[in-house]
Design a protein around this motif. Structure first.
Motif, PDB file in Angstrom:
ATOM      1  N   LEU A   1     132.725  26.819  39.431  1.00  0.00           N
ATOM      2  CA  LEU A   1     132.542  26.454  40.797  1.00  0.00           C
ATOM      3  C   LEU A   1     132.824  24.993  40.819  1.00  0.00           C
ATOM      4  CD1 LEU A   1     129.786  28.559  41.980  1.00  0.00           C
ATOM      5  CD2 LEU A   1     132.054  28.961  42.321  1.00  0.00           C
ATOM      6  N   VAL A   2     133.381  24.232  42.028  1.00  0.00           N
ATOM      7  CA  VAL A   2     133.414  22.927  42.288  1.00  0.00           C
ATOM      8  C   VAL A   2     131.977  22.238  42.416  1.00  0.00           C
ATOM      9  CG1 VAL A   2     134.464  21.231  43.706  1.00  0.00           C
ATOM     10  CG2 VAL A   2     135.771  23.197  43.253  1.00  0.00           C
ATOM     11  N   GLU A   3     131.270  22.779  43.143  1.00  0.00           N
ATOM     12  CA  GLU A   3     129.883  22.279  43.329  1.00  0.00           C
ATOM     13  C   GLU A   3     129.042  22.395  41.865  1.00  0.00           C
ATOM     14  OE1 GLU A   3     131.868  23.577  46.755  1.00  0.00           O
ATOM     15  OE2 GLU A   3     130.901  24.553  44.946  1.00  0.00           O
ATOM     16  N   ASP A   4     128.106  21.358  41.783  1.00  0.00           N
ATOM     17  CA  ASP A   4     127.211  21.196  40.638  1.00  0.00           C
ATOM     18  C   ASP A   4     125.791  22.163  41.241  1.00  0.00           C
ATOM     19  OD1 ASP A   4     125.284  18.735  39.238  1.00  0.00           O
ATOM     20  OD2 ASP A   4     125.671  20.811  38.610  1.00  0.00           O
ATOM     21  N   TYR A   5     125.587  23.132  40.829  1.00  0.00           N
ATOM     22  CA  TYR A   5     124.594  24.003  40.978  1.00  0.00           C
ATOM     23  C   TYR A   5     123.396  23.638  39.832  1.00  0.00           C
ATOM     24  CZ  TYR A   5     127.361  27.026  43.893  1.00  0.00           C
ATOM     25  OH  TYR A   5     128.178  27.432  45.127  1.00  0.00           O
ATOM     26  N   SER A   6     122.566  22.726  40.270  1.00  0.00           N
ATOM     27  CA  SER A   6     121.438  22.238  39.197  1.00  0.00           C
ATOM     28  C   SER A   6     120.295  22.838  39.719  1.00  0.00           C
ATOM     29  CB  SER A   6     121.518  20.853  39.300  1.00  0.00           C
ATOM     30  OG  SER A   6     121.348  20.241  40.568  1.00  0.00           O
ATOM     31  N   SER A   7     119.945  23.516  40.683  1.00  0.00           N
ATOM     32  CA  SER A   7     118.658  23.899  40.864  1.00  0.00           C
ATOM     33  C   SER A   7     118.393  25.359  40.205  1.00  0.00           C
ATOM     34  CB  SER A   7     118.380  24.125  42.448  1.00  0.00           C
ATOM     35  OG  SER A   7     119.277  25.287  42.844  1.00  0.00           O
TER      36      SER A   7
ATOM     37  N   GLN B   1     141.101  24.897  54.970  1.00  0.00           N
ATOM     38  CA  GLN B   1     141.086  24.093  53.646  1.00  0.00           C
ATOM     39  C   GLN B   1     139.886  24.064  52.714  1.00  0.00           C
ATOM     40  OE1 GLN B   1     140.928  19.772  54.267  1.00  0.00           O
ATOM     41  NE2 GLN B   1     141.700  19.389  52.326  1.00  0.00           N
ATOM     42  N   GLY B   2     140.104  24.329  51.460  1.00  0.00           N
ATOM     43  CA  GLY B   2     138.962  24.418  50.416  1.00  0.00           C
ATOM     44  C   GLY B   2     138.315  25.834  50.344  1.00  0.00           C
ATOM     45  N   ARG B   3     137.247  25.984  49.350  1.00  0.00           N
ATOM     46  CA  ARG B   3     136.549  27.047  49.272  1.00  0.00           C
ATOM     47  C   ARG B   3     135.011  26.520  48.879  1.00  0.00           C
ATOM     48  NH1 ARG B   3     139.035  27.976  44.260  1.00  0.00           N
ATOM     49  NH2 ARG B   3     137.588  28.584  42.669  1.00  0.00           N
ATOM     50  N   GLY B   4     134.812  25.215  48.563  1.00  0.00           N
ATOM     51  CA  GLY B   4     133.378  24.809  48.289  1.00  0.00           C
ATOM     52  C   GLY B   4     132.426  24.813  49.374  1.00  0.00           C
TER      53      GLY B   4
ATOM     54  N   TYR C   1     134.743  27.934  53.443  1.00  0.00           N
ATOM     55  CA  TYR C   1     133.581  28.502  53.534  1.00  0.00           C
ATOM     56  C   TYR C   1     132.696  28.813  54.668  1.00  0.00           C
ATOM     57  CZ  TYR C   1     128.732  28.833  51.341  1.00  0.00           C
ATOM     58  OH  TYR C   1     127.718  29.428  50.768  1.00  0.00           O
ATOM     59  N   THR C   2     132.797  27.430  55.670  1.00  0.00           N
ATOM     60  CA  THR C   2     132.099  27.714  56.788  1.00  0.00           C
ATOM     61  C   THR C   2     132.468  28.915  57.739  1.00  0.00           C
ATOM     62  OG1 THR C   2     131.739  25.197  56.886  1.00  0.00           O
ATOM     63  CG2 THR C   2     131.505  26.283  58.793  1.00  0.00           C
ATOM     64  N   HIS C   3     133.896  28.903  57.767  1.00  0.00           N
ATOM     65  CA  HIS C   3     134.353  30.054  58.500  1.00  0.00           C
ATOM     66  C   HIS C   3     133.995  31.408  58.022  1.00  0.00           C
ATOM     67  CE1 HIS C   3     137.689  32.368  60.561  1.00  0.00           C
ATOM     68  NE2 HIS C   3     138.003  32.976  59.457  1.00  0.00           N
ATOM     69  N   SER C   4     133.939  31.562  56.572  1.00  0.00           N
ATOM     70  CA  SER C   4     133.227  32.960  55.852  1.00  0.00           C
ATOM     71  C   SER C   4     132.146  33.151  56.580  1.00  0.00           C
ATOM     72  CB  SER C   4     133.465  32.651  54.555  1.00  0.00           C
ATOM     73  OG  SER C   4     132.969  33.861  53.780  1.00  0.00           O
ATOM     74  N   VAL C   5     131.241  32.279  56.572  1.00  0.00           N
ATOM     75  CA  VAL C   5     129.721  32.360  56.788  1.00  0.00           C
ATOM     76  C   VAL C   5     129.718  32.410  58.394  1.00  0.00           C
ATOM     77  CG1 VAL C   5     127.295  31.355  57.232  1.00  0.00           C
ATOM     78  CG2 VAL C   5     129.035  30.894  54.921  1.00  0.00           C
ATOM     79  N   GLU C   6     130.348  31.826  59.139  1.00  0.00           N
ATOM     80  CA  GLU C   6     130.092  31.914  60.781  1.00  0.00           C
ATOM     81  C   GLU C   6     130.568  33.274  61.257  1.00  0.00           C
ATOM     82  OE1 GLU C   6     132.054  28.660  62.619  1.00  0.00           O
ATOM     83  OE2 GLU C   6     130.290  27.142  62.167  1.00  0.00           O
ATOM     84  N   VAL C   7     131.939  33.724  60.696  1.00  0.00           N
ATOM     85  CA  VAL C   7     132.406  34.969  61.381  1.00  0.00           C
ATOM     86  C   VAL C   7     132.511  36.282  60.337  1.00  0.00           C
ATOM     87  CG1 VAL C   7     133.743  33.579  62.961  1.00  0.00           C
ATOM     88  CG2 VAL C   7     134.817  34.125  60.761  1.00  0.00           C
ATOM     89  N   ASN C   8     131.873  35.933  59.222  1.00  0.00           N
ATOM     90  CA  ASN C   8     131.918  37.025  58.327  1.00  0.00           C
ATOM     91  C   ASN C   8     133.034  37.566  57.832  1.00  0.00           C
ATOM     92  OD1 ASN C   8     129.975  38.719  56.988  1.00  0.00           O
ATOM     93  ND2 ASN C   8     130.208  40.350  58.553  1.00  0.00           N
ATOM     94  N   HIS C   9     134.021  36.838  57.785  1.00  0.00           N
ATOM     95  CA  HIS C   9     135.094  36.936  57.097  1.00  0.00           C
ATOM     96  C   HIS C   9     135.068  36.572  55.479  1.00  0.00           C
ATOM     97  CE1 HIS C   9     137.527  36.784  61.194  1.00  0.00           C
ATOM     98  NE2 HIS C   9     136.651  37.791  60.916  1.00  0.00           N
ATOM     99  N   HIS C  10     135.497  37.536  54.859  1.00  0.00           N
ATOM    100  CA  HIS C  10     135.358  37.088  53.188  1.00  0.00           C
ATOM    101  C   HIS C  10     136.281  36.964  52.429  1.00  0.00           C
ATOM    102  CE1 HIS C  10     131.027  37.894  53.999  1.00  0.00           C
ATOM    103  NE2 HIS C  10     131.141  38.880  54.802  1.00  0.00           N
TER     104      HIS C  10
END
Length: 531
Positions: free
Chosen positions: A40-46, A104-107, A113-122
């Protein structure tokens, strides 16, 4: 959960000095293991994220995505410019396969990512890597049922497919149920780009040019100067040709949006999609620009353009003295070297045919007289005997022409339009021509070695209506090589047409194909059968 302790006053994620580190070997192994699980692009440190991925690491979700049935192929359209619909960026663009929009992007902070969460498109497709992803879970999807989508986005053709293309006459069925013939596909008219569409229709049905651009490796690795934008022409034209000849399209038409945008950009807005232009000007500019973009030079056969369309002629020129001079002055000038006839050999991409002036008067029934003239009369301009005057600012020049080399595909341009300061006039003269087997043997120079001089018509561009801006329209007649059937294409409208009707139109630009030995043998066999 991770065993790494956070020191007071130390920001999470910030590197500490080696001497201050209190990590145990077990904690280091846990961190390394968690980083190897996902890409993944993001740093999952938790600790929560790390624990989540540990639990899911043994499940291969890439081959069992539960959202594949949400894909809506009827809304997918990859013909338009690949821009994010929110940021208008070209970088890292994904297509939502549920609604068809680009993001743009998928992070975690990206628009997709925002579109996927808001309208439930995956389900999303990267438009450049052609990889599928599921958001917001952010894993790659691998499934053979998605191959038809990647093929529509980027059609590919093998040499074997291209070889049999001219003998294939099978109809294809689009996803929406419409049937179409590959190569004979309508093009969208965005506003006033019908003059572009007819040129694209005609060129896409020239077999050598089509075959070259169907193979993407022929032009993707060309070395061009840094920052050169002309390479866009080859890329976009290749994409359009592959989409026009795609037998597995989702719809029975194609939008030339990206191709037209590259024409506007590379011509520095000389040609527009919101203002009608001249197909001949576009054709001349487009062929020369493609030739240069393919690293073509002045040498013969240095690109697919010159191999296909370039011929050669002799041009005989002689100056004419000013008519205001006396006879003695004219005779004196004619003896000088400047006024002697000279001969040069010149390459050409098309031949300009001059129409005689249209009559000014009406007939007895008060109808306009529409004159007719045979094509052979217009071609006599190139027999080496007919002279024509070309007026300059100071002097006039008499020129005559004689052909020395014929190209595999010959382009005729019939001069119908004359422009003045106020408006454009069109000559409505009908040119009578056979659709098959015109012989140019009489136009060949005596010292030229041209074994084959017979041509068949493969494309015919017609202008209808008023020639002034925004009033007339263009359409194209194209011969499909597989079915040997003629079709009329006007933007999105496609219909078959009889060859006899083609000769009744106001032809403007024509493309003729040199007859092969097979055509000649077939014609001679038919003649023997008829006799």
């Amino acid at each position: 959960m991770s065993n790494v302790k956070k020191e007071p006053g130390t920001p999470q994620g910030k590197k500490r000095k080696k001497s201050d580190s209190q990590d145990t070997p077990d904690s280091k192994k846990a961190v390394v293991k968690s980083n190897s699980i996902h890409d993944l692009v993001e740093d999952y440190s938790s600790g929560e994220d790390e624990y989540y991925y540990k639990q899911e690491s043994n499940v291969d979700r890439s081959r069992s995505c539960p959202y594949l049935d949400t894909i809506n192929r009827s809304v997918l359209d990859f013909d338009f410019e690949k821009l994010c619909s929110v940021s208008l960026s070209h970088l890292n663009v994904y297509a939502c396969l549920v609604c068809g929009k680009y993001f743009q992007g998928r992070g975690r902070k990206s628009y997709a990512y925002t579109h996927s969460v808001e309208v439930n498109h995956h389900v999303f497709l990267n438009l450049y890597t052609l990889k599928f992803y599921c958001l917001p879970d952010n894993y790659q999807i691998i499934d053979s049922s998605l191959d038809d989508i990647t093929y529509v986005l980027n059609p590919t053709f093998t040499k074997q497919q291209i070889k049999h293309m001219d003998s294939d006459s099978k109809l294809s069925r689009a996803y929406d149920g419409a049937t179409y013939l590959p190569g004979i596909v309508g093009l969208n008219n965005i506003k006033a780009n019908d003059y572009c569409n007819v040129i694209l229709h005609a060129l896409s049905n020239v077999p050598p040019l089509r075959d070259y651009f169907l193979r993407e490796e022929n032009y993707t690795h060309l070395k061009r100067p840094p920052g050169d934008i002309m390479i866009l022409l080859t890329q976009r034209f290749g994409e359009l040709i592959r989409k026009l000849w795609n037998p597995r399209n989702f719809k029975a038409h194609v939008s030339p949006h990206e191709m037209l945008q590259s024409i506007v950009l590379c011509s520095r807005k000389r040609f527009q999609i919101t203002k009608q232009g001249d197909p001949l000007e576009l054709l001349g500019w487009f062929l020369n620009s493609l030739h240069l973009a393919l690293n073509g030079t002045k040498k013969r056969n240095s690109s697919i353009i010159t191999k296909t369309f370039q011929g050669e002629m002799k041009v005989f020129s002689r100056k004419i003295p000013n008519p205001e001079l006396s006879d003695e002055q004219k005779k004196e000038l004619l003896t000088t070297e400047e006024y002697q006839e000279t001969m040069t050999k010149t390459p050409f991409l098309y031949l300009a045919l001059d129409l005689p002036a249209a009559p000014l008067y009406k007939d007895e029934l008060e109808h306009n007289i529409i004159p007719q003239i045979p094509l052979s009369t217009l071609l006599a301009k190139f027999n080496g005997l007919v002279e024509k005057e070309y007026k300059g600012k100071r002097d006039s020049t008499m020129k005559r022409f004689e052909l020395t080399r014929l190209p595999p595909f010959l382009i005729f341009y019939i001069k119908r339009f004359t422009r003045n300061l106020f408006f454009t006039e069109k000559n409505p003269t009908i040119v009578n021509f056979p659709v098959k087997n015109i012989d140019l043997e009489e136009l060949i120079a005596a010292d030229a070695n041209v074994p084959n001089t017979c041509y068949d018509l493969v494309a015919n561009i017609v202008h209808d209506g008023d020639p002034n801006e925004g009033k007339g329209s263009y359409r194209a007649h194209v011969l499909h090589p597989g079915s040997k059937q003629w079709y009329e294409l006007q933007d999105l409208h496609v219909s078959d047409i009889l060859p006899q009707m083609i000769t009744l139109s106001e032809a403007y630009i024509q493309i003729w194909a040199l007859r092969t030995d097979d055509n000649k043998n077939g014609a001679s066999k038919m003649a023997k059968m008829e006799t």
